[in-house]
Design an enzyme around this catalytic site. Structure first.
Site, PDB file in Angstrom:
ATOM      1  N   HIS A 286      66.747  12.351  32.641  1.00  0.00           N
ATOM      2  CA  HIS A 286      66.034  11.240  31.667  1.00  0.00           C
ATOM      3  C   HIS A 286      65.525  10.210  32.361  1.00  0.00           C
ATOM      4  O   HIS A 286      65.835  10.026  33.873  1.00  0.00           O
ATOM      5  CB  HIS A 286      67.495  10.770  31.079  1.00  0.00           C
ATOM      6  CG  HIS A 286      68.351   9.928  31.797  1.00  0.00           C
ATOM      7  ND1 HIS A 286      69.540  10.255  31.493  1.00  0.00           N
ATOM      8  CD2 HIS A 286      68.216   8.954  32.948  1.00  0.00           C
ATOM      9  CE1 HIS A 286      70.490   9.326  32.374  1.00  0.00           C
ATOM     10  NE2 HIS A 286      69.374   8.609  33.066  1.00  0.00           N
TER      11      HIS A 286
ATOM     12  N   ASP B  39      69.993  14.899  34.583  1.00  0.00           N
ATOM     13  CA  ASP B  39      69.684  15.686  33.363  1.00  0.00           C
ATOM     14  C   ASP B  39      68.093  15.356  32.924  1.00  0.00           C
ATOM     15  O   ASP B  39      67.523  15.927  32.154  1.00  0.00           O
ATOM     16  CB  ASP B  39      70.570  15.482  32.135  1.00  0.00           C
ATOM     17  CG  ASP B  39      70.194  13.913  31.573  1.00  0.00           C
ATOM     18  OD1 ASP B  39      69.559  13.041  32.051  1.00  0.00           O
ATOM     19  OD2 ASP B  39      71.014  13.761  30.555  1.00  0.00           O
TER      20      ASP B  39
ATOM     21  N   ASP C 186      66.126  -0.356  29.643  1.00  0.00           N
ATOM     22  CA  ASP C 186      67.106   0.002  28.561  1.00  0.00           C
ATOM     23  C   ASP C 186      68.394  -0.867  28.649  1.00  0.00           C
ATOM     24  O   ASP C 186      68.479  -1.687  29.531  1.00  0.00           O
ATOM     25  CB  ASP C 186      67.459   1.378  28.779  1.00  0.00           C
ATOM     26  CG  ASP C 186      67.697   1.820  30.303  1.00  0.00           C
ATOM     27  OD1 ASP C 186      67.875   0.884  30.975  1.00  0.00           O
ATOM     28  OD2 ASP C 186      67.654   2.936  30.480  1.00  0.00           O
TER      29      ASP C 186
ATOM     30  N   GLU D 154      66.857  10.772  26.625  1.00  0.00           N
ATOM     31  CA  GLU D 154      67.638  11.968  26.935  1.00  0.00           C
ATOM     32  C   GLU D 154      67.040  13.373  26.618  1.00  0.00           C
ATOM     33  O   GLU D 154      65.933  13.173  25.832  1.00  0.00           O
ATOM     34  CB  GLU D 154      68.847  11.869  26.325  1.00  0.00           C
ATOM     35  CG  GLU D 154      69.776  10.603  26.736  1.00  0.00           C
ATOM     36  CD  GLU D 154      70.608  11.024  28.140  1.00  0.00           C
ATOM     37  OE1 GLU D 154      70.012  11.680  29.033  1.00  0.00           O
ATOM     38  OE2 GLU D 154      71.626  10.626  28.323  1.00  0.00           O
TER      39      GLU D 154
END
Ligand code: F6R
Length: 252
Positions: free
Chosen positions: A148, A146, A77, A153
């Site tokens: 990811h 979280d 990413d 996400e």
């Protein structure tokens, strides 16, 4: 090291009390494949987690044990938009922590271009590049607090192609430690989707620290759900989790 069996789940889960041992074991997965296949397709992550692994790869390259001359790397990413030369861009991070310290040819580096004028078009271009590989040989992964992986996400369904994403508040807050203030953290990114991650022949996910414990439990123990994107790895054919005791504290 303790190997943990999670009932009904296929992942190999290794828990370490010693960080050096954890990173040596994870690095061995990359090193052994690279020795066996000099033209390795290597999937890479940024963030704090993989840095000690990259240090080992640099050390082994300097010792002449591994050679990157024929390796191609594919990063998960990149923030969008961000200038290549921005100290917080992932491409700059990779140069600082790995690429500039090993004999990897510049043309063998693949990472989403955050200077491209159109993020969606860039996502499609990167996806085509990934598809051409047929899947990397080994993908290095961290995990967000979280849940990811890459910048996939939590959401209502797993997203398979490379795509543009709006970062969650939690991710922006987590990543603000690299910036002068939270306002400076880019709000968007381009990320490899679940398709390319699941096509990897092998995935190794590393997690350390208490702030990853809940995400690790959601990924490994609970029913797979796109609310915890890393849980898709429950369906991967060959995945290892390298955890320290803090990150593993909720899986028992
Ligand atoms: C970055 C990436 C992210 C990180 C995750 C954990 O390329 O893929 O999923 O792995 O945000 O970041 P750290 O390692 O900084 O805790």
């Amino acid at each position: 090291m303790k190997k943990v069996n999670i009932k009904g789940k296929a992942a190999n889960v290794y828990v370490y009390s010693d960080h050096n041992e954890l990173y040596r074991a994870a690095a061995d997965q990359v090193i052994s494949r690279l020795v066996a296949k000099p033209d390795l397709l290597l999937g890479l992550a940024t963030g704090s987690t993989p840095v000690p692994l990259y240090d080992i790869l640099v050390e082994k390259n300097k010792e002449g044990i591994i050679d990157f001359a024929n390796v191609n790397t594919y990063n998960l990413d990149e923030y969008y938009p961000i200038a290549r030369k921005d100290p917080n861009s992932f491409v700059q991070f990779m140069h600082d922590n790995l690429f500039d310290k090993i004999n990897l040819p510049a043309e063998n580096i693949h990472i989403p271009n955050a200077e491209a004028p159109d993020a969606d078009a860039e996502a499609i271009r990167y996806e085509r590049e990934l598809e051409k590989t047929g899947g990397v040989d080994i993908q290095v992964l961290g995990i967000g607090s979280d849940g990811h992986i890459g910048f996939n996400e939590p959401c209502d369904s797993y997203i398979y192609p490379t795509h543009q994403v709006t970062l969650t508040k939690e991710t922006i807050s987590d990543n603000s430690r690299f910036f002068d203030s939270e306002d400076e953290v880019p709000k968007h990114a381009i990320t490899m989707g679940m398709g390319a991650i699941m096509r990897a022949k092998k995935c190794i996910l590393i997690a350390t620290g208490k702030n990853k414990a809940q995400a690790v439990k959601n990924a490994l123990v609970d029913d797979a759900s796109p609310n915890c994107p890393a849980s898709i790895l429950q369906f991967h054919r060959d995945v290892d989790f390298y955890l320290d005791e803090d990150a593993a504290s909720l899986i028992f």
